[in-house]
Enzyme design. Structure first.
Site, PDB file in Angstrom:
ATOM      1  N   GLU C  89      35.670 -57.805  38.271  1.00 23.01           N
ATOM      2  CA  GLU C  89      35.235 -56.454  37.919  1.00 23.01           C
ATOM      3  C   GLU C  89      33.874 -56.170  38.559  1.00 23.01           C
ATOM      4  O   GLU C  89      33.290 -55.135  38.335  1.00 23.01           O
ATOM      5  CB  GLU C  89      35.184 -56.267  36.410  1.00 23.01           C
ATOM      6  CG  GLU C  89      34.164 -57.123  35.684  1.00 23.01           C
ATOM      7  CD  GLU C  89      33.115 -56.302  34.937  1.00 23.01           C
ATOM      8  OE1 GLU C  89      32.077 -56.048  35.575  1.00 23.01           O
ATOM      9  OE2 GLU C  89      33.360 -55.952  33.774  1.00 23.01           O
ATOM     10  N   CYS C 121      38.716 -58.764  32.533  1.00 22.07           N
ATOM     11  CA  CYS C 121      38.577 -60.222  32.605  1.00 22.07           C
ATOM     12  C   CYS C 121      39.865 -60.951  32.970  1.00 22.07           C
ATOM     13  O   CYS C 121      39.882 -62.181  33.035  1.00 22.07           O
ATOM     14  CB  CYS C 121      38.018 -60.757  31.299  1.00 22.07           C
ATOM     15  SG  CYS C 121      36.396 -60.104  30.929  1.00 22.07           S
ATOM     16  N   HIS C 244      40.605 -67.160  27.125  1.00 17.28           N
ATOM     17  CA  HIS C 244      39.481 -66.349  27.579  1.00 17.28           C
ATOM     18  C   HIS C 244      38.361 -66.478  26.551  1.00 17.28           C
ATOM     19  O   HIS C 244      38.609 -66.493  25.346  1.00 17.28           O
ATOM     20  CB  HIS C 244      39.901 -64.886  27.740  1.00 17.28           C
ATOM     21  CG  HIS C 244      38.738 -63.995  28.066  1.00 17.28           C
ATOM     22  ND1 HIS C 244      37.959 -64.190  29.170  1.00 17.28           N
ATOM     23  CD2 HIS C 244      38.214 -62.923  27.408  1.00 17.28           C
ATOM     24  CE1 HIS C 244      36.999 -63.272  29.194  1.00 17.28           C
ATOM     25  NE2 HIS C 244      37.130 -62.502  28.130  1.00 17.28           N
TER      26      HIS C 244
END
Lengths: 145, 385, 357
Positions: C89, C121, C244
């Protein structure tokens, strides 16, 4: 700066691609097309390993226009293991840590950015050889003498 | 080939000439040299300059200065060889007279540096290095010299303070030079504690950014006496080159082009290093002074700094250098420097160097270096009896 | 409703990871330093410290180094790659691919697919899914997927504590050459605006607590649960799991919700030491696991990208890990070379000091 200028040298800048003299086997960087050792054509591309050691270094406190963002920074002459000497910045290292003879390795980093709008110039720099932690072999790994 | 003499000299003070541009500076030096020579006409004009395109967005200085000086129609060209531009222009003027293509030639070295910011001048000077493989890596001129100085210290075991005599000598000599920029003495203590520019180079190792112009008038030696009571003969003029990039040299601490150019000059003049009474060398940085002494044959390898520490470079030493302040203290208006060196050597050979006069100076050598030693131009000058 | 067999993705040709590499920059900003500045030290930081890129680093340079490490481990020539895909990103250009620069630098040009992926992400695992398909279909023998970020949080915002920098590169190739073979993967995506950054904005916005339950936990847990269900595996079948990691608590809680023990996620849980590396987060965790995994170990990796979605992967480590592991620096080597900086240095390195207006 026109983008074509950096683009033209991308093989050298990004991955330290030099030349080898077909005549005497000298490895050349930067590429110079005529071998300085035997004066014969040397136009065969040759990838340098990027490993070497610091021949000399200095800290630039008064940078030229376009390099203010990184100042103070370290520039050095690196003696590559294939023989050539190369000018480059050192990165990921403080001035107090550098010494003549320090082993270094090539990384590709931002050389300079032309403000917020210009093309970003990437190229080789050198950093101290990354220290690898000694890992004990895992219990299931074959035991070696 | 004809023998060539210098019959006129002129110089502006070196400094920050806020009120004068390139053309005014050049004219001031040129007029002074013409006055000194008493010549009525000039066949050609050569301008030594490095930075006019970058700092003033002005190239084409040959025609520009000729026009401004009212010399309509004269042959005029700019000569560029980085910091050796001044001596390179002299070399061309010399060749014109020696070869019989011209009789009366003016050579002007001019530089205007103070119109640019510090960062811009640093970037502009770096154009004397290899743009693709040195400057792009943030290499400045000071940095390149610092790389040499650190390696030199490493190889020969000197400390930074050991380079002090070069700067102390230059500043001491500048005090009595009305055209010098930094007319104050410095101490070893001041040298040791000076502000760092590119470690190990400090402000007191480096020559200052400045403006200035200097000029000489050349003519065939056999006509010199008609114009000048004390003409100076150009005994040798020699140019040599080396790789532009420092990293391309087999041995960076050996200035091959200095050695070649000095050797050719000695050969041409038929003299040996020990015959030279004083040496106006290219002390843009103290390390350059040391390396020049070595490669020119005045000191063995690694002994250039020792020679300075022994006092051999002072006015009363074996080989006085920077007798009017050198690049360090007279100032280093880059493209003009080579002509300043020659003007100062002529003053010594005429016996007009005032308190800085080297007694019985007969043979002087000047050496102008472009880049880190990529272009080196040596002249040997002799007082004509 | 389709049966599970349609949700799980399995390539027709068996695929695995033939090489992997990580990169983490050397600078660290401690959470207490941020807290000192904005809350007078009142607020306990969500992570101990985060990795900060140097002034000459960005997603491209980090990707290049991770990619070189992956190539070294794979032991293949770069020109055998048919894809170099970079998920991030924080691509340095809005228009102009990071991937072409990376591909050129590693010597993979010109016969290569190159492109940038964006899915907050999970842009890196998105690229990985594509690479699996690329190799699994037989279109290519080797494809490289990279997840890397130098994400920024608004000064003083909760995100500033965690927005770190780092990246990981994976070369997907034939299963028989792999150091970890893919058993299957599953993607789970909905339109959930928990976190976003508009086109020309410098810093992202987020929905506060909305980023938790309906976003992170729902997607991670569903992707992981459905993948295991389809494969017929249970948490105890996995030696390692990595999720994550926007902070320490979220992956710990997700693991607990799914029935994983803390020991299973410990190796891949790096957020306390390097911060949230966004597209690199779950993937760098996976590299740390591969650095110490043994043949036969099973690994579950689940990414999460805001907006929102998760990709889940089930992998089994092979014998090849033993000799390939040490062909490149381990992830812990990068984490160990740690230089602590203060907020002022951080502000300078990250362009938060206005030099030019």
């Amino acid at each position: 700066m026109h983008p074509a200028r950096a683009w033209r040298g991308r093989s050298q800048r990004y991955r330290l691609e030099g030349e080898i003299c077909e005549g005497c086997g000298a490895r050349l960087f930067p590429p110079r097309d005529i071998c300085p050792e035997c004066q014969r054509p040397a136009r065969t591309p040759y990838p340098l390993s990027g490993r070497g050691e610091v021949y000399s270094y200095t800290v630039v406190y008064e940078p030229p226009a376009g390099y203010e963002e990184q100042a103070p920074y370290i520039v050095a002459l690196i003696r590559l293991e294939e023989g050539p000497l190369v000018s480059a910045m050192l990165t990921d290292v403080g001035p107090e840590e550098v010494y003549i003879g320090m082993p270094v390795e090539m990384v590709t980093r931002v050389l300079h950015r032309q403000g917020e709008h210009g093309v970003i110039a990437y190229g080789y720099k050198f950093r101290p050889v990354l220290r690898r932690t000694v890992m004990l072999p895992s219990p299931s790994a074959p035991v070696t003498a | 080939m004809r023998e060539v003499a210098i019959i006129g000299i002129g110089q502006t003070p070196v400094g920050e000439h806020w009120e004068k541009g390139l053309r005014e500076l050049a004219l001031e030096a040129l007029e002074a040299a013409i006055r000194d020579a008493g010549v009525e006409r000039l066949d050609a004009l050569y301008i030594g300059n490095m930075l006019s395109g970058q700092v003033e967005s002005q190239e084409h200085l040959g025609a520009l200065v000729a026009d401004f000086a009212g010399m309509h129609g004269v042959e005029a060209v700019k000569v560029e060889a980085a910091c050796a531009s001044g001596a390179a222009a002299l070399r061309i003027g010399y060749a014109m007279v020696a070869g019989g293509l011209a009789d009366f030639v003016a050579v002007v070295g001019v530089e205007k540096m103070t119109d640019a910011s510090g960062e811009a001048i640093t970037a502009a000077l770096a154009t004397a290095a290899d743009a693709e493989y040195e400057a792009v890596h943030g290499m400045t001129f000071t940095a390149l010299n610092a790389l040499l100085m650190r390696r030199y210290m490493h190889e020969y075991g000197y400390r930074r303070e050991d380079f002090a005599p070069f700067s102390i000598n230059a500043h001491r000599n500048a005090v009595h030079n009305p055209c010098a920029m930094l007319r104050f003495p410095i101490t070893a203590e001041a040298f040791a504690s000076a502000r760092m520019i590119a470690d190990p180079i400090t402000l007191l190792d480096a020559s200052p950014v400045c403006d200035g112009a200097a000029a000489v008038i050349l003519c065939p030696a056999d006509q010199a006496r008609a114009f000048q009571e004390r003409p100076v003969r150009i005994r040798a003029s020699a140019v040599a080159t080396d790789t532009v990039a420092l990293h391309d040299r087999r041995d960076p601490l050996w200035l091959e082009a200095v050695a070649l150019s000095a050797y050719r000059a000695f050969q041409q003049a038929g003299v040996r290093p020990e015959d030279v009474d004083f040496f106006e060398l290219h002390d843009a940085f103290t390390i350059m002074a040391a390396l020049s002494l070595e490669a020119s044959g005045f000191a063995p390898r690694g002994r250039g700094v020792a020679m300075a520490l022994e006092g051999a470079i002072f006015r009363d030493g074996r080989l006085p250098i920077a007798t009017m302040g050198g690049l360090k203290a007279r100032g280093h208006p880059v493209g003009a420097t080579g002509i300043y060196q020659v003007v100062e050597a002529v003053l010594q050979l005429r016996g007009q160097a005032g308190p800085n006069q080297i007694p019985n100076a007969r043979l002087g050598m000047t050496q102008n270096i472009g880049g880190t030693g990529a272009t080196v131009i040596t002249h040997i000058l002799e007082a004509m009896d | 409703m389709y049966e599970n067999g349609h949700r799980i993705m399995k390539p027709s040709r068996p695929v695995g990871i033939v090489g992997y590499g990580a990169y983490v920059p050397r600078y660290r900003l401690p959470g207490v330093e941020i807290s000192r500045l904005w809350t007078g030290g009142a607020e306990p930081p969500p992570v101990r410290e985060k990795a900060v890129p140097g002034p000459d680093e960005d997603v491209v340079t980090m990707s290049i180094e991770a990619a070189r490490n992956a190539l070294a481990r794979a032991g293949i020539a770069a020109n055998r790659l048919r894809a170099v895909w970079v998920g991030s990103e924080s691509h340095p250009y809005a228009v102009k691919p990071s991937a072409t620069i990376v591909a050129e630098a590693i010597g993979a040009t010109p016969h290569v697919q190159a492109g940038d992926w964006e899915f907050a992400c999970k842009a890196g695992t998105e690229a990985m899914q594509a690479a699996i398909g690329f190799v699994g279909s037989g279109m290519a023998d080797y494809a490289m997927a990279i997840g890397a970020d130098t994400a920024q949080g608004r000064p003083g915002d909760a995100l500033e504590y965690t927005a770190g920098a780092g990246g990981a590169a994976f070369i997907l190739g034939p299963a028989e050459e792999s150091l970890a073979i893919l058993e299957g993967s599953l993607s789970y995506v909905t339109d959930t605006p928990d976190f976003w950054r508009r086109a020309h904005a410098r810093y992202p916005e987020h929905g506060g607590r909305f980023t938790g339950e309906p976003a992170y936990f729902h997607h991670i847990v569903e992707a992981a649960r459905q993948l295991m269900e389809a494969l017929g595996t249970r948490p105890e079948d996995y030696t390692y799991a990595v999720f994550h990691q926007p902070n320490v608590k979220f992956p710990q809680k997700a693991a607990k919700m799914l029935g994983f023990r803390p020991e299973q996620i410990q190796t891949g849980l790096l957020v306390d030491e390097i911060g949230n590396t966004y597209a690199g987060s779950c993937l760098i965790g996976l590299t740390a696991i591969l650095d110490e995994a043994r043949p036969g170990d099973r690994i579950l990796a689940v990414s999460f990208g805001s907006g929102a979605g998760s990709d889940a992967f089930s992998l089994v480590v092979t014998e090849a890990i033993r000799e390939r592991r040490d062909r490149a620096p381990r992830t812990r080597d990068y984490i160990a070379r740690r230089v602590v900086i203060d907020y002022a240095t951080y502000a300078r390195y990250r362009g938060k000091i206005v030099l030019d207006t």
